[in-house]
Write a protein that holds these residues in place. Structure first.
Motif, short mmCIF file in Angstrom:
data_model
loop_
_atom_site.label_atom_id
_atom_site.label_comp_id
_atom_site.label_asym_id
_atom_site.label_seq_id
_atom_site.Cartn_x
_atom_site.Cartn_y
_atom_site.Cartn_z
N ASP A 186 78.95 64.13 41.60
CA ASP A 186 80.41 64.16 41.66
C ASP A 186 81.00 64.79 40.39
N ALA A 187 80.43 64.44 39.23
CA ALA A 187 80.91 65.01 37.97
C ALA A 187 80.67 66.51 37.93
N THR A 188 79.53 66.95 38.43
CA THR A 188 79.23 68.38 38.46
C THR A 188 80.23 69.11 39.34
N LYS A 189 80.55 68.53 40.49
CA LYS A 189 81.54 69.16 41.38
C LYS A 189 82.91 69.23 40.72
N ALA A 190 83.31 68.17 40.01
CA ALA A 190 84.61 68.16 39.32
C ALA A 190 84.64 69.21 38.22
N LEU A 191 83.55 69.33 37.47
CA LEU A 191 83.50 70.35 36.42
C LEU A 191 83.57 71.75 37.00
N GLN A 192 82.88 71.97 38.09
CA GLN A 192 82.91 73.29 38.72
C GLN A 192 84.31 73.62 39.24
N THR A 193 84.99 72.63 39.80
CA THR A 193 86.37 72.82 40.26
C THR A 193 87.27 73.20 39.09
N ALA A 194 87.11 72.52 37.96
CA ALA A 194 87.92 72.82 36.78
C ALA A 194 87.61 74.22 36.25
N ARG A 195 86.34 74.58 36.23
CA ARG A 195 85.97 75.94 35.78
C ARG A 195 86.55 77.00 36.70
N ASP A 196 86.49 76.76 37.98
CA ASP A 196 87.05 77.72 38.94
C ASP A 196 88.56 77.87 38.74
N ALA A 197 89.25 76.75 38.52
CA ALA A 197 90.69 76.80 38.29
C ALA A 197 91.01 77.57 37.01
N GLY A 198 90.25 77.34 35.97
CA GLY A 198 90.45 78.06 34.71
C GLY A 198 90.22 79.56 34.88
N GLU A 199 89.19 79.90 35.65
CA GLU A 199 88.91 81.31 35.89
C GLU A 199 90.03 81.96 36.70
N ARG A 200 90.60 81.23 37.65
CA ARG A 200 91.73 81.78 38.41
C ARG A 200 92.93 82.04 37.50
N VAL A 201 93.19 81.11 36.57
CA VAL A 201 94.30 81.30 35.63
C VAL A 201 94.03 82.50 34.74
N ARG A 202 92.82 82.61 34.22
CA ARG A 202 92.49 83.75 33.36
C ARG A 202 92.58 85.07 34.12
N ALA A 203 92.15 85.07 35.38
CA ALA A 203 92.26 86.28 36.19
C ALA A 203 93.71 86.65 36.42
N GLU A 204 94.55 85.67 36.65
CA GLU A 204 95.99 85.92 36.84
C GLU A 204 96.60 86.49 35.56
N LEU A 205 96.21 85.95 34.41
CA LEU A 205 96.74 86.46 33.15
C LEU A 205 96.23 87.87 32.84
N ARG A 206 94.97 88.15 33.23
CA ARG A 206 94.47 89.52 33.04
C ARG A 206 95.20 90.49 33.94
N ALA A 207 95.54 90.05 35.14
CA ALA A 207 96.23 90.93 36.09
C ALA A 207 97.68 91.15 35.69
N HIS A 208 98.32 90.13 35.09
CA HIS A 208 99.73 90.22 34.71
C HIS A 208 99.91 89.68 33.29
N PRO A 209 99.47 90.40 32.27
CA PRO A 209 99.57 89.88 30.89
C PRO A 209 101.01 89.73 30.43
N GLU A 210 101.93 90.46 31.02
CA GLU A 210 103.33 90.36 30.60
C GLU A 210 103.94 89.00 30.94
N ARG A 211 103.34 88.28 31.88
CA ARG A 211 103.86 86.97 32.28
C ARG A 211 103.44 85.86 31.32
N LEU A 212 102.58 86.18 30.37
CA LEU A 212 102.10 85.17 29.44
C LEU A 212 103.24 84.56 28.63
N LEU A 213 104.21 85.37 28.28
CA LEU A 213 105.31 84.89 27.45
C LEU A 213 106.56 84.55 28.25
N ASP A 214 106.44 84.41 29.55
CA ASP A 214 107.59 84.03 30.37
C ASP A 214 108.13 82.68 29.93
N ASP A 215 109.46 82.54 29.95
CA ASP A 215 110.08 81.27 29.59
C ASP A 215 110.07 80.37 30.82
#
Length: 76
Positions: A41-70
């Motif tokens: 269960d812990a391994t699954k939770a860690l993998q879910t968190a890693r996947d979510a982090g990777e999605r956020v990083r991919a979104e920021l790489r795709a739209h770096p101008e949104r990083l400083l959005d208010d």
């Protein structure tokens, strides 16, 4: 005391020892199974968190101008 009574007592004693050993093995097996399930269960939770982090990083790489959005929570 007859030999039959001694043999009967010895058999009862050995039976109790065997039962005790069997119960300890079952408890250890149950404990090991519970630990394996918790780790899975812990391994699954860690993998879910890693996947979510990777999605956020991919979104920021795709739209770096949104990083400083208010977003209303800025402190500067």
């Amino acid at each position: 005391m007859s030999w039959l009574a001694v043999l009967r007592a010895l058999t009862a004693f050995l039976s109790e020892v065997a039962t005790s050993v069997r119960e300890r093995r079952l408890l250890k097996a149950g404990r090991a199974e519970a630990v394996a399930e918790i780790l899975s269960d812990a391994t699954k939770a860690l993998q879910t968190a890693r996947d979510a982090g990777e999605r956020v990083r991919a979104e920021l790489r795709a739209h770096p101008e949104r990083l400083l959005d208010d977003d209303g929570f800025r402190r500067d």
